[in-house]
Design an enzyme around this catalytic site. Sequence first.
Site, PDB file in Angstrom:
ATOM      1  N   GLU A 176       9.865   1.002  10.466  1.00  0.00           N
ATOM      2  CA  GLU A 176      10.918   2.019  10.278  1.00  0.00           C
ATOM      3  C   GLU A 176      10.222   3.359  10.465  1.00  0.00           C
ATOM      4  OE1 GLU A 176      12.784   4.838   8.812  1.00  0.00           O
ATOM      5  OE2 GLU A 176      12.861   3.851   6.829  1.00  0.00           O
ATOM      6  N   CYS A 190      13.218  10.727   7.356  1.00  0.00           N
ATOM      7  CA  CYS A 190      13.176  10.309   8.764  1.00  0.00           C
ATOM      8  C   CYS A 190      14.561  10.448   9.393  1.00  0.00           C
ATOM      9  CB  CYS A 190      12.630   8.893   8.884  1.00  0.00           C
ATOM     10  SG  CYS A 190      13.330   7.779   7.695  1.00  0.00           S
ATOM     11  N   LYS A 198       0.840  -1.205   0.000  1.00  0.00           N
ATOM     12  CA  LYS A 198       0.000   0.000   0.000  1.00  0.00           C
ATOM     13  C   LYS A 198       0.868   1.246   0.000  1.00  0.00           C
ATOM     14  CE  LYS A 198      -1.943   3.029   2.823  1.00  0.00           C
ATOM     15  NZ  LYS A 198      -1.942   4.132   1.883  1.00  0.00           N
ATOM     16  N   GLU A 241       9.608  15.635  15.805  1.00  0.00           N
ATOM     17  CA  GLU A 241      10.025  15.519  14.405  1.00  0.00           C
ATOM     18  C   GLU A 241       9.208  16.509  13.561  1.00  0.00           C
ATOM     19  OE1 GLU A 241       9.015  11.856  12.278  1.00  0.00           O
ATOM     20  OE2 GLU A 241      10.994  11.943  11.337  1.00  0.00           O
TER      21      GLU A 241
HETATM   22  P1  ADP Z   1       3.805  10.410   7.222  1.00  0.00           P
HETATM   23  O1  ADP Z   1       3.906  10.925   8.617  1.00  0.00           O
HETATM   24  O2  ADP Z   1       5.092  10.156   6.575  1.00  0.00           O
HETATM   25  O3  ADP Z   1       2.733  11.071   6.417  1.00  0.00           O
HETATM   26  P2  ADP Z   1       2.129   8.270   7.906  1.00  0.00           P
HETATM   27  O4  ADP Z   1       2.669   7.471   9.008  1.00  0.00           O
HETATM   28  O5  ADP Z   1       0.973   9.169   8.156  1.00  0.00           O
HETATM   29  O6  ADP Z   1       3.366   8.976   7.323  1.00  0.00           O
HETATM   30  O7  ADP Z   1       1.763   7.364   6.665  1.00  0.00           O
HETATM   31  C1  ADP Z   1       2.595   6.368   6.157  1.00  0.00           C
HETATM   32  C2  ADP Z   1       1.726   5.318   5.536  1.00  0.00           C
HETATM   33  O8  ADP Z   1       0.853   4.777   6.530  1.00  0.00           O
HETATM   34  C3  ADP Z   1       0.829   5.822   4.412  1.00  0.00           C
HETATM   35  O9  ADP Z   1       0.764   4.834   3.400  1.00  0.00           O
HETATM   36  C4  ADP Z   1      -0.510   5.962   5.108  1.00  0.00           C
HETATM   37  O10 ADP Z   1      -1.624   5.859   4.238  1.00  0.00           O
HETATM   38  C5  ADP Z   1      -0.486   4.793   6.060  1.00  0.00           C
HETATM   39  N1  ADP Z   1      -1.385   4.918   7.211  1.00  0.00           N
HETATM   40  C6  ADP Z   1      -1.831   6.046   7.810  1.00  0.00           C
HETATM   41  N2  ADP Z   1      -2.656   5.740   8.816  1.00  0.00           N
HETATM   42  C7  ADP Z   1      -2.737   4.386   8.881  1.00  0.00           C
HETATM   43  C8  ADP Z   1      -3.418   3.457   9.725  1.00  0.00           C
HETATM   44  N3  ADP Z   1      -4.207   3.846  10.716  1.00  0.00           N
HETATM   45  N4  ADP Z   1      -3.239   2.133   9.482  1.00  0.00           N
HETATM   46  C9  ADP Z   1      -2.443   1.715   8.498  1.00  0.00           C
HETATM   47  N5  ADP Z   1      -1.783   2.541   7.668  1.00  0.00           N
HETATM   48  C10 ADP Z   1      -1.918   3.857   7.848  1.00  0.00           C
END
Ligand code: ADP
Length: 524
Positions: free
Chosen positions: A296, A330, A221, A427
């Site tokens: 990660e 990161c 995904k 961060e």
């Molecule tokens: P960033 O802070 O880099 O935007 P996120 O941690 O929000 O990163 O998102 C990283 C990935 O995790 C994306 O593919 C996002 O769609 C997915 N994501 C966000 N929320 C959830 C959740 N509750 N469960 C699973 N995947 C999620």
Amino acid sequence: MLTVARKHDTTETNNRCEEKKMDGSKGLETLSAEVRKFISTPKKILIDGQWVNSKSGETFEVYNPATGEVIAHAQSSNKEDVDLAVKAARRAFDDHSVWRKMLPSERGRIVSRIGDLILKYADELAQLESLDNGKPISVARAADVVLSADLFHYMSGFATKLEGQTLALSVPFTPGAEYHAYTKREPIGVVGQIIPWNFPLLMAAWKLGPALTCGCTIVLKPAEETPLTAIRLGEICMEAGLPNGVLNIVTGFGETTGAPLAGHPGVDKVAFTGSTEVGKLIVKAASNDLKKLSLELGGKSPNIILNDADLERTIPGAASAIFFNGGQCCAAGSRLYIQEGVYDEVIEGIAKYAKAMKIGPGLDPTTELGPMVSQIQMEKVTGYITSGKDEGASAASGGGRHGNEGYFVQPTVMVNTKDTMKVVQEEIFGPVVVATKFKDLDDELVRRANDSVFGLASGIWTQDISKAHKLAGRIRAGTVWVNCYNIFDASMPFGGFKQSGWGREMGAAVLNNYLENKSVCVML
Ligand code: ADP
């Protein structure tokens, strides 16, 4: 077909996007015919080797972060699509006739071919990445694309080297018995891989390369902000000869696509890269059936400059440690600790570097700093700058949004900071570095550098080899760069101590994420 607006974009932005035409601005005219065709065709999801629409028919808009324009539409997958994707991956794993039975050398050749094809389509992938994420095309072409190809090439060699051991048993309660005992390393099964938007192609490569090499099957995904290169990579994987169902790709949002994948009972292991906040949600979702997990996550990495550092190298190095990829890394060197003898010169040098950076759309080949990936990210970063100023810090360069179109933020050096400030502890994930002074290279410096819930990366700048190695041993972080920063290589494991994650990406170490150890004990 229903189109949903992205959750984080305001109505005003959406209206503005719809009014704009795609061509003739911000470098879009430089896109190749292949890329134009790719983005103008509604994107699909990959399930069991077929590119299909989501069951609901819903799509979402993909934006150009340099302008806020809609550049493409992707499928908004939900629970039902995830379920179909997991079932396809499950069948491909459980059916021993194709993927599991394939010779390791043949599996390795497919993985290697993916690397070859990434190089063949390098220009196209770089354009797509730059358009979707906003990063400078020069960086996408020289770093993201090439490192992605390298990763597949490096991993492919392990397909024939997933070896176990023979064991010499000394079982005390079976006197006289002889045993032939050995260990095997077997693929962990169906893997759900959830990746972020900051290095969309490279993060997909980091995840797919080792999982395929180990013989797993996958549901990937990509982030909703940047689904394009992952979809293109899916096409490349199929072209390389991956059997149907081995790789499935579902695009969509975190809550509606990511969460059902992380909690799906048909998934044996989840590999996640993203924020620590979402990492914790993934742990909860995966805990029901105790899926294996690798994470990660975030960082707030200390970058330490000693009085004896070679400043000609250190100043651009420390500037690039934070401003590379707009600070959306990161591992970014976001906390600067500068010894007092060189403090003024270093701050002046980094501020000068920041002011001279060419800010612009990623597709412009002269751009050095692209936009933040989204409006929400831009607002988050500028919010942090404001919070730093409110708490008493000031900006030696930058200090706010750049321009009023697209999602640009000025490269910012914050001084007069205190260790307890939000900008020092949290961060930011943008081009903002916080700087403080230190007097001696002592326990107090080490304590301050380690004063973080994160432990992903760190930097040390000195010409004294002994100080460098001593300090490297005391920093609680998964990577320590000495007289360099942001150096990544397929052979070098990367990952975090503390809340920066579990497990390692890349190197031989990543194979542990995708293999089970089996002991076989035979009484002779
Ligand atoms: P960033 O802070 O880099 O935007 P996120 O941690 O929000 O990163 O998102 C990283 C990935 O995790 C994306 O593919 C996002 O769609 C997915 N994501 C966000 N929320 C959830 C959740 N509750 N469960 C699973 N995947 C999620």
